[in-house]
Design a protein around this motif. Structure first.
Motif, short mmCIF file in Angstrom:
data_model
loop_
_atom_site.label_atom_id
_atom_site.label_comp_id
_atom_site.label_asym_id
_atom_site.label_seq_id
_atom_site.Cartn_x
_atom_site.Cartn_y
_atom_site.Cartn_z
N THR A 288 -45.08 2.73 -25.14
CA THR A 288 -45.99 2.76 -26.29
C THR A 288 -47.24 3.56 -25.96
O THR A 288 -47.70 4.37 -26.79
CB THR A 288 -46.37 1.33 -26.70
N LYS B 190 -45.27 -1.78 -35.64
CA LYS B 190 -44.56 -0.49 -35.67
C LYS B 190 -44.71 0.18 -37.03
O LYS B 190 -44.86 1.41 -37.11
CB LYS B 190 -43.08 -0.71 -35.33
N TYR C 267 -51.59 1.65 -31.95
CA TYR C 267 -50.82 1.65 -30.70
C TYR C 267 -51.31 0.54 -29.76
O TYR C 267 -50.52 -0.10 -29.07
CB TYR C 267 -50.94 3.00 -30.00
#
Length: 308
Positions: free
Chosen positions: A211, A180, A192
């Motif tokens: 996500t 993150k 990601y």
């Protein structure tokens, strides 16, 4: 044509062959070139790369070893030499690998010392020290030290490396934290993807979807529309959302997106089946079978739809 210009033309052609995955042709071209120019480092490097692409590790090792001997201060040659040795170690027995690992470490460590900003070498060292059993030199603390070095060079790489270390060590909370942070710092599709893969390992499809949606909102990659639909179909959740993303994928489809329209139609058929919408499910599975009539998986799906 001068010798230099001739070399550049051959190198460009070889690199084009790499792009089109014609590694055997690239090898033949560079074997001939290196035979005529045995001291040309670029030619030897490209020949080593051609061998590596074909997993001819012994030949790749020979090429990169020549480069290390010719130019011992070039970090990238040590890095490629260590990489080829490492790949050979993975392809032989554990006993044989034990005799190679020391040379792999030496090559990577030398590359890191020669170039304080060589990112790929430090990544290789992070992975090496995590993947090796402790009895033959594996070390989480050493992996973290190279991740710290990475973070000094490229903050996002350092954060991703720490995420990798903790994920490999099954400390998923710490891994999530660093992935993150990498998204906040860099926000590339790769960042990601690493977080998405972590959630997949933890079997958390809702977080996978959220996500990927965040990644789509930032990067507008159409491929993500398909990936979201795939997760929805596989895990049988958020069906309306999956339908929407797959329809967007089909509407905006380009060959570069990577996944054929047939597979998007197949995922839509699965979702409509889960929604008990027999007519739409049959419509899309028939589209798929029309494009790929020999695919048994698609035919089995049609049988399942007919039973609704």
């Amino acid at each position: 044509m001068s010798i230099v210009a001739l070399g550049q033309a051959e190198f460009k052609k070889t690199e084009q062959l790499f792009v089109s995955n014609q590694f055997g042709k690239a090898e033949n071209l560079m074997v001939s070139y290196v035979k005529d120019h045995p001291n040309d480092e670029k030619g030897i490097e490209l020949l080593g790369d051609a061998y590596g692409h074909q997993k001819k590790w012994d030949d790749a090792i020979d090429s990169y070893k020549k480069l290390v001997e010719m130019s011992p201060k070039t970090a990238n040659y040590h890095y490629k030499y260590g990489g080829a040795l490492g790949m050979k170690a993975l392809s032989v027995s554990k006993i044989q690998a034990l005799g190679i690992i020391g040379d792999v470490k030496d090559a990577f460590t030398t590359a890191a010392e020669l170039d304080p900003k060589h990112i790929e070498t430090r990544w290789a060292l992070v992975k090496l020290y995590m993947q090796l059993p402790g009895i033959i030199g594996g070390s989480k603390s050493k992996a973290l030290s190279y991740a710290d070095e990475l973070q000094d060079i490229s903050k996002v790489d350092g954060l991703l490396a720490k995420g990798y270390i903790y994920e490999y060590d099954k400390d998923f909370n710490a891994a999530e934290k660093y992935y993150k942070l990498a998204i906040t710092e860099g926000g590339s599709l790769h960042c990601y993807e690493q977080l998405t893969n972590l959630y997949e390992a933890k079997k958390q499809p809702e977080l996978m979807i959220s996500t990927m949606e965040a990644a789509f909102n930032k990067h507008k990659s159409n491929a993500l529309n398909y990936q979201i639909g795939k997760v929805v179909a596989d895990y049988k959740i958020q069906l309306d959302k999956g339908e929407m993303h797959l329809q967007h994928y089909l509407e905006n489809y380009e060959k570069e997106d990577g996944i054929s329209k047939s597979w998007a139609n197949y995922r839509l058929a699965q979702i409509y089946k889960l929604q008990k919408n027999k007519a739409e499910a049959l419509k899309y599975i028939d589209l798929v079978i029309g494009e790929s009539p020999r695919a048994d998986a698609f035919k089995k799906e049609r049988v399942a739809i007919l039973k609704l």
